[in-house]
Design a protein around this motif. Structure first.
Motif, short mmCIF file in Angstrom:
data_model
loop_
_atom_site.label_atom_id
_atom_site.label_comp_id
_atom_site.label_asym_id
_atom_site.label_seq_id
_atom_site.Cartn_x
_atom_site.Cartn_y
_atom_site.Cartn_z
N SER A 135 -2.17 -8.64 9.04
CA SER A 135 -1.21 -8.02 8.11
C SER A 135 -1.76 -7.89 6.68
N ARG A 136 -2.42 -8.92 6.18
CA ARG A 136 -2.90 -8.87 4.78
C ARG A 136 -4.02 -7.85 4.62
N ARG A 137 -4.93 -7.86 5.58
CA ARG A 137 -6.05 -6.91 5.52
C ARG A 137 -5.54 -5.47 5.56
N PHE A 138 -4.61 -5.22 6.46
CA PHE A 138 -4.06 -3.87 6.58
C PHE A 138 -3.34 -3.47 5.29
N ALA A 139 -2.57 -4.42 4.73
CA ALA A 139 -1.81 -4.10 3.51
C ALA A 139 -2.77 -3.74 2.38
N SER A 186 5.09 2.88 -1.83
CA SER A 186 5.66 2.24 -3.02
C SER A 186 5.68 0.71 -2.96
N SER A 187 5.51 0.10 -1.77
CA SER A 187 5.61 -1.37 -1.69
C SER A 187 4.32 -2.04 -2.18
N SER A 188 4.47 -3.27 -2.66
CA SER A 188 3.29 -4.05 -3.08
C SER A 188 2.54 -4.52 -1.82
N ALA A 189 1.30 -4.99 -2.03
CA ALA A 189 0.51 -5.50 -0.91
C ALA A 189 1.23 -6.67 -0.24
N GLU A 190 1.84 -7.54 -1.05
CA GLU A 190 2.55 -8.72 -0.50
C GLU A 190 3.71 -8.27 0.37
N GLU A 191 4.45 -7.29 -0.12
CA GLU A 191 5.63 -6.81 0.60
C GLU A 191 5.20 -6.16 1.94
N LEU A 192 4.14 -5.36 1.89
CA LEU A 192 3.68 -4.71 3.13
C LEU A 192 3.19 -5.75 4.13
N ALA A 193 2.43 -6.74 3.63
CA ALA A 193 1.91 -7.79 4.52
C ALA A 193 3.07 -8.54 5.16
N ARG A 194 4.13 -8.80 4.35
CA ARG A 194 5.30 -9.52 4.88
C ARG A 194 5.97 -8.68 5.99
N THR A 224 1.69 10.34 10.27
CA THR A 224 1.45 9.24 11.21
C THR A 224 -0.05 9.13 11.50
N ARG A 225 -0.72 10.28 11.57
CA ARG A 225 -2.15 10.24 11.90
C ARG A 225 -2.96 9.53 10.83
N GLN A 226 -2.62 9.79 9.56
CA GLN A 226 -3.33 9.13 8.44
C GLN A 226 -3.27 7.62 8.62
N LEU A 227 -2.07 7.12 8.91
CA LEU A 227 -1.90 5.67 9.04
C LEU A 227 -2.60 5.15 10.30
N ALA A 228 -2.40 5.83 11.42
CA ALA A 228 -3.00 5.36 12.68
C ALA A 228 -4.52 5.35 12.56
N GLU A 229 -5.10 6.39 11.91
CA GLU A 229 -6.57 6.45 11.80
C GLU A 229 -7.12 5.36 10.90
N LEU A 230 -6.39 5.06 9.81
CA LEU A 230 -6.85 3.98 8.92
C LEU A 230 -6.86 2.65 9.69
N ILE A 277 -3.14 -0.13 0.31
CA ILE A 277 -3.03 0.02 -1.14
C ILE A 277 -4.25 0.79 -1.69
N CYS A 278 -5.45 0.44 -1.20
CA CYS A 278 -6.68 1.14 -1.64
C CYS A 278 -6.61 2.62 -1.29
N GLN A 279 -6.25 2.87 -0.02
CA GLN A 279 -6.24 4.25 0.47
C GLN A 279 -5.23 5.11 -0.30
N ARG A 280 -4.07 4.53 -0.59
CA ARG A 280 -3.03 5.38 -1.22
C ARG A 280 -3.36 5.70 -2.67
N GLU A 281 -4.32 4.96 -3.27
CA GLU A 281 -4.74 5.33 -4.62
C GLU A 281 -5.51 6.65 -4.60
N GLN A 282 -6.20 6.92 -3.49
CA GLN A 282 -6.92 8.20 -3.34
C GLN A 282 -5.94 9.29 -2.92
N GLN A 283 -5.12 8.92 -1.94
CA GLN A 283 -4.23 9.94 -1.35
C GLN A 283 -3.00 9.26 -0.77
#
Ligand code: SAM
Length: 303
Positions: free
Chosen positions: A150-154, A131-139, A169-175, A158-164
């Motif tokens: 941080s910015r690249r990951f954020a 639910s957080s914005s890219a800016e909020e996640l990067a912060r 934990t594995r989804q995040l660690a693998e990305l 955001i791109c990935q969560r539009e698909q799914q």
């Protein structure tokens, strides 16, 4: 760091102590043993599972303690002001939390992306990530993890969560493994998702906000001569403890944000440092518990 904590708090019969981070109650059991037969302990933890474990471990001290499920930021709501001879805050996550895949704290296991210390809390790491914005996640990744990507990951999140949506934990660690500039991590000591996981955990549990409020609460419930022992595990915690110590050991106050020497007003300090320089774990502990390598104990005394 049981020996070091006992050395700092000097538990004695008739003394009253508070452990804001009961965990498996190793420190609390040592405090109750050292203050036999009449020492008293107030204990709390945000984690309901830890509370059950602590209750069992401390059963043999029945009649000498009160345990509550809750945040140490709220110690003053149930412990009288100026009533304690010692307060312990042993910060961070416990091994049972880290090692339980279903709690979602670790990238080493697959599990729900949860990370709540208190499972009665509504917000999970998945909620934050989805639910957080890219800016909020990067912060969050930068402020709480010091993550340079941080910015690249954020953006990638955001791109990935539009698909799914993120669920595990594995989804995040693998990305993170896939996109990190440090992806050639195999054979290296730290996984590229280490900082992101730490940052999310700190944000989900508002760890630094709780710590600041907990330090204030601890100072209130201490008697004059009582001691506060704090064990930190990372630089953000260290900074909060040092800042708190600096403010409360000063013999002057100043109005506003900036300390202008000419505008200082003298006052009585509330606390003094017993050990400003951090005490680390001994060699035996380091060998038995490698996770203790970043533990630092600092001790303050109420004047
Ligand atoms: C490192 S462990 C403590 C281990 C404990 N000293 C022992 O002897 O087993 C940290 C514990 O603090 C708890 N904790 C962290 N932040 C907290 C907070 N703000 N309020 C209450 N408990 C907290 C965690 O849930 C965890 O159980």
């Amino acid at each position: 760091m049981v020996a070091e904590v006992l050395n700092a708090l000097r538990p004695k019969p008739g003394g009253r102590y508070a452990d804001g981070t009961l965990g498996g109650a190793g420190h609390s059991a040592a405090i109750l043993t050292a203050s036999m037969p009449t020492g008293w302990l107030f204990g709390c933890d945000r984690d309901g599972v830890a509370i059950e474990v602590a209750r069992e471990r401390l059963a043999k001290f029945a009649g000498r303690f009160e345990i509550r499920h809750g945040n140490f930021a709220e110690l003053t709501e149930w412990i009288p002001d100026a009533s304690c001879d010692g307060v312990l805050l042993d910060l961070g996550v416990s091994s049972p939390q880290l090692d339980s895949p279903e709690r979602g704290f670790s990238f080493q296991y697959d599990g729900p992306l949860d990370m709540r210390m208190d499972t009665q809390q509504l917000l999970t790491a998945a909620d934050l990530l989805n639910s957080s914005s890219a800016e909020e996640l990067a912060r969050i990744f930068w402020e709480f993890g010091g993550e340079r990507e941080s910015r690249r990951f954020a953006k990638a999140i955001i791109c990935q969560r539009e698909q799914q949506k993120f669920k595990t934990t594995r989804q995040l660690a693998e990305l993170i493994e896939k996109i990190s500039a440090r992806r050639a991590f195999r054979g290296r000591k730290t996984h590229p998702a280490t900082k992101v996981f730490q940052a999310l955990r700190i944000a989900v549990n508002d760890e630094i906000g709780s710590l600041k409020r907990g330090l204030n609460a601890a100072a209130k419930i201490l008697k004059p001569g009582g001691r506060l022992a704090v064990i930190t595990f990372h630089s953000l915690e260290v900074r909060a403890v040092k800042e708190f110590g600096r403010e409360r050991t000063r013999d002057y106050v100043f109005a506003g944000e900036v300390d202008v020497p000419e505008l200082r007003q003298p006052c009585k300090p509330e606390l003094k440092w017993v050990t400003r320089k951090a005490i680390g774990p001994g060699e035996v502990e380091l060998e038995e518990n490698p996770r203790s390598r970043s533990a630092q104990l600092r001790v303050l005394e109420k004047i």
